[in-house]
Motif scaffolding. Structure first.
Motif, PDB file in Angstrom:
ATOM      1  N   HIS A   1       7.140  41.971  25.227  1.00 59.47           N
ATOM      2  CA  HIS A   1       8.051  42.052  26.366  1.00 59.47           C
ATOM      3  C   HIS A   1       7.296  42.399  27.639  1.00 59.47           C
ATOM      4  CE1 HIS A   1      11.669  42.624  28.668  1.00 59.47           C
ATOM      5  NE2 HIS A   1      11.259  43.825  29.014  1.00 59.47           N
ATOM      6  N   VAL A   2       7.573  41.631  28.702  1.00 58.68           N
ATOM      7  CA  VAL A   2       6.943  41.852  30.003  1.00 58.68           C
ATOM      8  C   VAL A   2       8.035  41.874  31.062  1.00 58.68           C
ATOM      9  CG1 VAL A   2       5.266  41.019  31.683  1.00 58.68           C
ATOM     10  CG2 VAL A   2       4.853  40.638  29.248  1.00 58.68           C
ATOM     11  N   SER A   3       8.193  42.981  31.748  1.00 58.82           N
ATOM     12  CA  SER A   3       9.158  43.045  32.841  1.00 58.82           C
ATOM     13  C   SER A   3       8.604  42.331  34.069  1.00 58.82           C
ATOM     14  CB  SER A   3       9.459  44.504  33.197  1.00 58.82           C
ATOM     15  OG  SER A   3      10.072  45.161  32.111  1.00 58.82           O
ATOM     16  N   VAL A   4       9.487  41.718  34.838  1.00 62.71           N
ATOM     17  CA  VAL A   4       9.061  41.022  36.045  1.00 62.71           C
ATOM     18  C   VAL A   4       8.834  42.027  37.170  1.00 62.71           C
ATOM     19  CG1 VAL A   4       9.788  39.393  37.834  1.00 62.71           C
ATOM     20  CG2 VAL A   4      10.183  38.869  35.417  1.00 62.71           C
ATOM     21  N   ASP A   5       7.658  41.978  37.753  1.00 62.05           N
ATOM     22  CA  ASP A   5       7.277  42.834  38.877  1.00 62.05           C
ATOM     23  C   ASP A   5       7.615  42.074  40.158  1.00 62.05           C
ATOM     24  OD1 ASP A   5       5.996  44.201  40.921  1.00 62.05           O
ATOM     25  OD2 ASP A   5       4.180  44.595  39.772  1.00 62.05           O
ATOM     26  N   LEU A   6       8.709  42.434  40.814  1.00 56.75           N
ATOM     27  CA  LEU A   6       9.157  41.694  41.984  1.00 56.75           C
ATOM     28  C   LEU A   6       8.201  41.813  43.159  1.00 56.75           C
ATOM     29  CD1 LEU A   6      12.993  42.455  41.879  1.00 56.75           C
ATOM     30  CD2 LEU A   6      11.873  40.270  41.399  1.00 56.75           C
ATOM     31  N   VAL A   7       7.481  42.916  43.258  1.00 56.61           N
ATOM     32  CA  VAL A   7       6.503  43.070  44.342  1.00 56.61           C
ATOM     33  C   VAL A   7       5.364  42.068  44.157  1.00 56.61           C
ATOM     34  CG1 VAL A   7       4.822  44.617  45.405  1.00 56.61           C
ATOM     35  CG2 VAL A   7       7.066  45.487  44.745  1.00 56.61           C
ATOM     36  N   ARG A   8       4.870  41.960  42.921  1.00 52.86           N
ATOM     37  CA  ARG A   8       3.804  41.001  42.657  1.00 52.86           C
ATOM     38  C   ARG A   8       4.314  39.569  42.818  1.00 52.86           C
ATOM     39  NH1 ARG A   8      -0.698  40.995  37.793  1.00 52.86           N
ATOM     40  NH2 ARG A   8      -1.528  38.900  38.238  1.00 52.86           N
ATOM     41  N   LEU A   9       5.522  39.306  42.366  1.00 56.14           N
ATOM     42  CA  LEU A   9       6.113  37.983  42.540  1.00 56.14           C
ATOM     43  C   LEU A   9       6.179  37.619  44.017  1.00 56.14           C
ATOM     44  CD1 LEU A   9       7.983  35.790  40.763  1.00 56.14           C
ATOM     45  CD2 LEU A   9       9.704  36.780  42.244  1.00 56.14           C
ATOM     46  N   HIS A  10       6.628  38.552  44.838  1.00 57.21           N
ATOM     47  CA  HIS A  10       6.708  38.347  46.292  1.00 57.21           C
ATOM     48  C   HIS A  10       5.344  37.988  46.850  1.00 57.21           C
ATOM     49  CE1 HIS A  10       6.270  39.781  50.447  1.00 57.21           C
ATOM     50  NE2 HIS A  10       7.556  39.500  50.613  1.00 57.21           N
ATOM     51  N   ASP A  11       4.330  38.759  46.493  1.00 57.82           N
ATOM     52  CA  ASP A  11       3.000  38.532  47.051  1.00 57.82           C
ATOM     53  C   ASP A  11       2.418  37.196  46.606  1.00 57.82           C
ATOM     54  OD1 ASP A  11       3.250  40.987  48.245  1.00 57.82           O
ATOM     55  OD2 ASP A  11       1.951  42.057  46.827  1.00 57.82           O
ATOM     56  N   GLU A  12       2.618  36.843  45.336  1.00 62.12           N
ATOM     57  CA  GLU A  12       2.093  35.574  44.839  1.00 62.12           C
ATOM     58  C   GLU A  12       2.780  34.388  45.508  1.00 62.12           C
ATOM     59  OE1 GLU A  12       0.910  37.081  40.308  1.00 62.12           O
ATOM     60  OE2 GLU A  12       2.209  35.345  40.586  1.00 62.12           O
ATOM     61  N   LEU A  13       4.108  34.469  45.660  1.00 62.26           N
ATOM     62  CA  LEU A  13       4.815  33.360  46.286  1.00 62.26           C
ATOM     63  C   LEU A  13       4.475  33.270  47.769  1.00 62.26           C
ATOM     64  CD1 LEU A  13       6.769  31.036  46.080  1.00 62.26           C
ATOM     65  CD2 LEU A  13       8.669  32.643  46.359  1.00 62.26           C
ATOM     66  N   GLN A  14       4.340  34.391  48.417  1.00 63.54           N
ATOM     67  CA  GLN A  14       3.959  34.391  49.829  1.00 63.54           C
ATOM     68  C   GLN A  14       2.596  33.732  50.010  1.00 63.54           C
ATOM     69  OE1 GLN A  14       4.851  37.427  53.149  1.00 63.54           O
ATOM     70  NE2 GLN A  14       3.091  38.283  52.060  1.00 63.54           N
ATOM     71  N   ASP A  15       1.649  34.057  49.146  1.00 60.37           N
ATOM     72  CA  ASP A  15       0.329  33.432  49.221  1.00 60.37           C
ATOM     73  C   ASP A  15       0.412  31.932  48.965  1.00 60.37           C
ATOM     74  OD1 ASP A  15      -0.790  35.882  49.765  1.00 60.37           O
ATOM     75  OD2 ASP A  15      -1.579  36.215  47.742  1.00 60.37           O
ATOM     76  N   MET A  16       1.229  31.525  47.971  1.00 62.70           N
ATOM     77  CA  MET A  16       1.348  30.106  47.647  1.00 62.70           C
ATOM     78  C   MET A  16       1.978  29.337  48.798  1.00 62.70           C
ATOM     79  SD  MET A  16       0.754  27.648  45.620  1.00 62.70           S
ATOM     80  CE  MET A  16       0.169  28.630  44.240  1.00 62.70           C
ATOM     81  N   LEU A  17       3.004  29.897  49.423  1.00 62.78           N
ATOM     82  CA  LEU A  17       3.614  29.220  50.560  1.00 62.78           C
ATOM     83  C   LEU A  17       2.654  29.151  51.741  1.00 62.78           C
ATOM     84  CD1 LEU A  17       7.282  30.579  50.417  1.00 62.78           C
ATOM     85  CD2 LEU A  17       6.377  28.417  49.540  1.00 62.78           C
ATOM     86  N   GLY A  18       1.731  30.105  51.794  1.00 62.74           N
ATOM     87  CA  GLY A  18       0.669  30.026  52.794  1.00 62.74           C
ATOM     88  C   GLY A  18      -0.219  28.818  52.562  1.00 62.74           C
ATOM     89  N   TYR A  19      -0.509  28.535  51.290  1.00 62.29           N
ATOM     90  CA  TYR A  19      -1.252  27.314  50.956  1.00 62.29           C
ATOM     91  C   TYR A  19      -0.493  26.087  51.460  1.00 62.29           C
ATOM     92  CZ  TYR A  19      -4.843  28.988  47.605  1.00 62.29           C
ATOM     93  OH  TYR A  19      -5.929  29.557  47.005  1.00 62.29           O
ATOM     94  N   VAL A  20       0.817  26.090  51.275  1.00 58.65           N
ATOM     95  CA  VAL A  20       1.630  24.932  51.645  1.00 58.65           C
ATOM     96  C   VAL A  20       1.615  24.714  53.146  1.00 58.65           C
ATOM     97  CG1 VAL A  20       3.963  23.978  51.654  1.00 58.65           C
ATOM     98  CG2 VAL A  20       3.107  25.164  49.623  1.00 58.65           C
ATOM     99  N   THR A  21       1.831  25.762  53.918  1.00 56.30           N
ATOM    100  CA  THR A  21       1.904  25.609  55.370  1.00 56.30           C
ATOM    101  C   THR A  21       0.555  25.258  55.970  1.00 56.30           C
ATOM    102  OG1 THR A  21       1.657  28.016  55.598  1.00 56.30           O
ATOM    103  CG2 THR A  21       3.896  27.119  55.639  1.00 56.30           C
ATOM    104  N   SER A  22      -0.529  25.654  55.319  1.00 61.38           N
ATOM    105  CA  SER A  22      -1.868  25.342  55.835  1.00 61.38           C
ATOM    106  C   SER A  22      -2.431  24.059  55.242  1.00 61.38           C
ATOM    107  CB  SER A  22      -2.828  26.495  55.522  1.00 61.38           C
ATOM    108  OG  SER A  22      -3.067  26.581  54.125  1.00 61.38           O
ATOM    109  N   GLU A  23      -1.687  23.440  54.298  1.00 63.35           N
ATOM    110  CA  GLU A  23      -2.136  22.259  53.549  1.00 63.35           C
ATOM    111  C   GLU A  23      -3.394  22.561  52.731  1.00 63.35           C
ATOM    112  OE1 GLU A  23      -2.434  18.859  56.072  1.00 63.35           O
ATOM    113  OE2 GLU A  23      -0.293  18.852  56.527  1.00 63.35           O
ATOM    114  N   GLY A  24      -3.620  23.834  52.474  1.00 62.87           N
ATOM    115  CA  GLY A  24      -4.807  24.223  51.720  1.00 62.87           C
ATOM    116  C   GLY A  24      -4.707  23.935  50.232  1.00 62.87           C
TER     117      GLY A  24
END
Length: 296
Positions: free
Chosen positions: A69-92
């Motif tokens: 069992h692994v609980s979802v860490d919403l803080v880590r989820l936020h940071d990972e998605l924020q970084d990924m969307l940064g890739y999208v906006t920069s076309e990186g």
């Protein structure tokens, strides 16, 4: 729109055969090339413990080793998605080694999808995760990037899940609900769950009475046998049942397996077989249908 079928594009097959849910050191966020997205889909895996309330015979998730069992860490989820969307906006994203050789026709990010290694609506933090994704999408001004829920529809009647669906509605999201059978017997064989097909259809209907839904239906061979004609007819009957009661189905996705399934008795249908099923759906129901073969 692609000028030629996705399976004729250079280098695409390797991307479609693998849907790794690990990207760099991420736990929850993973970009993959998707047949049905016709480009890159940013996945949100709310089930890193691989738990699911279905055990579909065609599932490609390897459950031979369960992480516990692994609980979802919403803080880590936020940071990972924020970084990924940064890739999208920069076309990186498309200069990253994982996508460097992706053909130009697919170098687009289509959606942020709640999918992963289990049923996303079963996650206790599902509603919070949807709200988080919607907020980050707004913050990045990525309003053309769709939010998609890919679900087996078993829990759509739960109040907390319905709260999350309202957030999706307010942000132009889509619900892709699975419907892989027309009869209870075939459904039990495919889904291997304590839920009934009647329960799933009822949930899809009640959901589709409030907003348009996409139906995603996987057809396959089991022990070498394609779905019998009476099963396909019963499946069409379920779609008619939903629309006749006021359910809004915007699209039916007819597809087959593209990666190694849980059960070796399961193999892919040919594109011609999928086309025949799709034509029966169109003729019987009048619904729009999109077909995706094993290679796209």
């Amino acid at each position: 729109m692609l000028d030629k079928p996705i399976n004729q594009l250079e280098n695409v097959s390797a991307y479609l055969r693998e849907h790794p849910r690990n990207f760099e050191a991420n736990r929850y966020i993973y970009p993959v090339v998707s047949r049905r997205a016709r480009g890159v889909s940013i996945g949100i895996n709310l089930n890193p413990d691989k738990r699911c309330n279905f055990s579909c015979i065609y599932c490609q998730v390897d459950r031979s080793v369960m992480p516990g069992h692994v609980s979802v860490d919403l803080v880590r989820l936020h940071d990972e998605l924020q970084d990924m969307l940064g890739y999208v906006t920069s076309e990186g994203l498309f200069v990253h080694p994982s996508f460097l050789h992706l053909p130009g026709e697919l170098r687009r990010v289509n959606d942020v999808a709640f999918s992963g290694d289990g049923e996303p609506t079963a996650c206790p933090q599902f509603a919070e995760a949807v709200g988080l994704a919607a907020q980050l999408r707004r913050n990045r001004s990525l309003l053309t990037l769709k939010l998609v829920l890919i679900t087996n529809a078993s829990l759509l009647d739960r109040p907390r899940v319905q709260e999350a669906l309202e957030i999706l509605d307010a942000n132009g999201g889509e619900i892709w609900a699975k419907l892989d059978a027309g009869t209870e017997e075939y459904f039990a064989r495919v889904a291997r769950t304590h839920f009934t097909l009647e329960h799933v259809v009822r949930n899809i209907l009640q959901t589709a009475q409030k907003r348009p839904v996409v139906i995603q239906s996987l057809f396959m061979r089991i022990d070498g046998q394609a779905p019998p004609p009476e099963e396909v007819a019963a499946y069409c009957g379920r779609l008619e049942q939903i629309t006749a009661a006021g359910g809004d189905i915007k699209l039916v996705q007819v597809y087959t397996i593209a990666r190694k399934p849980a059960d070796p008795a399961v193999t892919a249908l040919a594109r011609t077989e999928l086309d025949l099923i799709a034509e029966e759906v169109r003729t019987r129901t009048g619904l729009a249908v999109a077909v995706f073969g094993a290679e796209g």
